[in-house]
Structure formats: structure tokens, C-alpha cells
Scaffold this motif. Sequence first.
Motif, short mmCIF file in Angstrom:
data_model
loop_
_atom_site.label_atom_id
_atom_site.label_comp_id
_atom_site.label_asym_id
_atom_site.label_seq_id
_atom_site.Cartn_x
_atom_site.Cartn_y
_atom_site.Cartn_z
N HIS A 45 0.76 -1.07 -0.05
CA HIS A 45 0.00 0.14 -0.23
C HIS A 45 0.94 1.33 0.13
O HIS A 45 0.46 2.32 0.47
CB HIS A 45 -0.83 0.09 1.07
N GLY A 46 2.18 1.00 -0.33
CA GLY A 46 3.39 2.30 -0.39
C GLY A 46 3.53 2.82 0.84
O GLY A 46 3.95 3.91 1.28
N GLN B 23 0.84 3.35 2.97
CA GLN B 23 -0.43 3.76 3.33
C GLN B 23 -0.56 4.78 3.87
O GLN B 23 -1.12 6.21 3.72
CB GLN B 23 -1.21 2.52 4.17
N CYS C 181 2.11 7.76 5.42
CA CYS C 181 3.41 8.05 5.09
C CYS C 181 3.83 9.60 5.73
O CYS C 181 2.66 10.25 5.98
CB CYS C 181 3.69 8.27 3.63
N GLY D 6 8.75 9.58 3.98
CA GLY D 6 8.10 8.39 3.20
C GLY D 6 7.34 7.51 4.15
O GLY D 6 6.83 7.92 5.20
N ALA D 7 7.28 6.14 3.71
CA ALA D 7 6.60 5.06 4.40
C ALA D 7 7.22 4.77 5.85
O ALA D 7 8.59 5.03 5.90
CB ALA D 7 6.59 3.84 3.52
N LYS E 238 7.37 1.53 -2.84
CA LYS E 238 6.45 1.78 -4.18
C LYS E 238 7.24 2.45 -5.13
O LYS E 238 8.13 3.03 -4.90
CB LYS E 238 5.33 2.86 -3.58
N ALA F 3 1.49 0.95 -5.16
CA ALA F 3 0.86 1.44 -3.85
C ALA F 3 -0.57 1.01 -3.75
O ALA F 3 -1.09 1.08 -2.51
CB ALA F 3 0.82 2.93 -3.63
N ARG G 226 -5.59 6.90 4.10
CA ARG G 226 -4.19 7.10 3.42
C ARG G 226 -3.93 8.26 3.80
O ARG G 226 -4.83 9.54 3.98
CB ARG G 226 -4.38 6.80 1.79
N SER H 46 -0.44 11.03 2.61
CA SER H 46 0.67 11.29 1.59
C SER H 46 0.87 10.08 0.93
O SER H 46 2.06 9.66 0.64
CB SER H 46 1.83 11.77 2.54
N CYS H 47 0.12 9.21 0.30
CA CYS H 47 -0.11 8.09 -0.36
C CYS H 47 -1.32 7.69 -1.04
O CYS H 47 -1.90 6.93 -0.59
CB CYS H 47 0.56 7.01 0.69
N ARG H 48 -1.21 8.65 -2.22
CA ARG H 48 -2.49 8.36 -3.05
C ARG H 48 -2.77 7.02 -3.54
O ARG H 48 -1.83 6.24 -3.77
CB ARG H 48 -2.53 9.24 -4.06
#
Length: 280
Positions: free
Chosen positions: A212-213, A215, A217, A222-223, A236, A254, A265, A267-269
Motif C-alpha cells: 500500500h506504499g 499507506q 506516510c 516516506g513510508a 512503491k 501502492a 491513506r 501522503s500516499c494516494r
Amino acid sequence: MERTLFTVRRATLPVLPAGSPDLTLLHLSDLHMAPWQRKKQRFLRELGDLQPDLVVDTGDNLGHPLGLLGLRAALEPFHGVPGVQVHGSNDYWAPVFKSPLLYFSGPSAQPPMPKRLDTAALDAYFDELGWTDLNNRVARLVVKGVPLDLIGVNDPHREYDRPAELTSGLRGLRTRKERAALTIGVAHAPYRRVLDDFTDRGADLLLAGHTHGGQVCVPGFGALVTNCDIPRQQVKGVSRWRTASRTATLNVSAGLGTSIYAPVRFSCRPEVSLLTLTAR
């Protein structure tokens, strides 16, 4: 709000031999479909306008015991489009409620007494679409005149992957008179053992989802987690995967959905990947 801001992430990958025509590959992952998710279904239907040459689905299609109803509404435009699919754990087991904080404690474990989903009905629908089952299997597809070898495993997150079962099939593909222009490794969860195995078996392109990148972030960082053992920086998008002997191109999606019990979610579309494969 962000969990419904569906987007198409595009990348051009020079992975085909010289003289090959461009191929457009649509990478779908982690749809986590529930029957009432009309906006997600409309977005997927509209992707048919992209007219991809190949669809690769890296699992976790179902997000509800009746998720196949929504999936049928979403994927109908892809009848007859060449495609392949592998399973994620949510193609076998329905989601159950658990504390979202557990997600940040490490890779998720199998919850107690989950509800078994109708995986056979899901596979029957993929057969209707004309998509090839790659769960611990290999296949050759010819797309726009380009021969592609595809190798896949069942869900590594639940340790359903059986890489040894690929050996004889790959041997058969490679004894054919015509060699493949590209070998693609397909798995739901991008565990290091799977990516290493695919790369060492000759895969040039690796496709996975599951993360999910991250999900949720942190902008600029980042993640926070990957839900597997892939390096956080490769959670991702497109990157390079290296083993001692070979290097492959890796795309981790992601994904488009979330668990119905964690519909957030940040910061992780949510995304699908549209990959244009070109000559080197």
C-alpha cells in the motif's frame, strides 16, 4: 478523502530488445473491493480507455465476502485483454477488525478465525476475462507479436509461494525454439526471497503490490512500514533490484484500496501503474 483520490502513475521502462514495439502494461494491485465502492469501480472501468496491451493483477482483489460483485462491475471493460493474475491473502480471507496500531508493529499476522472467501469464484471470473493464472505457475504470452515469459507465485505473505514448482515449467519455456523477449516475475508481496528468486531465474521485470506504499506516510520521510521485508525506500514505484548475479527492474504498486476497517491513506494516494515497455 485521500483514499478515494485515485490516480494513474506512469513510467517508461526500456526493457525490451532493440526493434521491439512498445507495450503498454497496466499493473493493478490491492483493489480490496467491496460492493458499495462505486467510485473505485467507475475509476477502474474508465481505465479501459487506456487500451493496455497487457494487464497484470498482483492480488488482494477482494475486500468483502461480496467483493466479487464490485469486481465484475469494475473489470468488465477488460474482457479479452491479455492478462495474468496472482493471489494475495485477501483473495482467500476476508478482513477482520483489529487495532490499526498493530500495522506499525511489523508484518501483519493471520487473524484468528477469519472468514474464508470464495477464491474459486474469483478465479472463475478471471477465466471469463481470459486472464492467465500465475499462482506458482509459468506461462508464455505473445502480445503484439512480442513473446513474454511470465513466472508467478501464490501469496508470499502467507507463505503460499512454492518457487520450486516453477523450475520444470521454466525449463519447458526455455527449450522452445523462439526465445522470450522479456521475462516478468509476478507476486503479491515483494519479500526479498521472492524478488531474489525471480531475478536469479532470469526475470527482467518484477511486479508486486501488498505494501500500500506504506499507506500512512510522512512528507519528506516516506513510508513508516512496508508490511514485509523490502527496504523502506522501495515500498512503491520503480527501482532496481540487485542480487549477486543479476539486476532487474522492480515496480511496486501502492495499490488502489485499503481494508474496510482501516479506510485511511495519508501522503500516499491510491494508484494503478501504467508502464510503457520500450526497447533498450
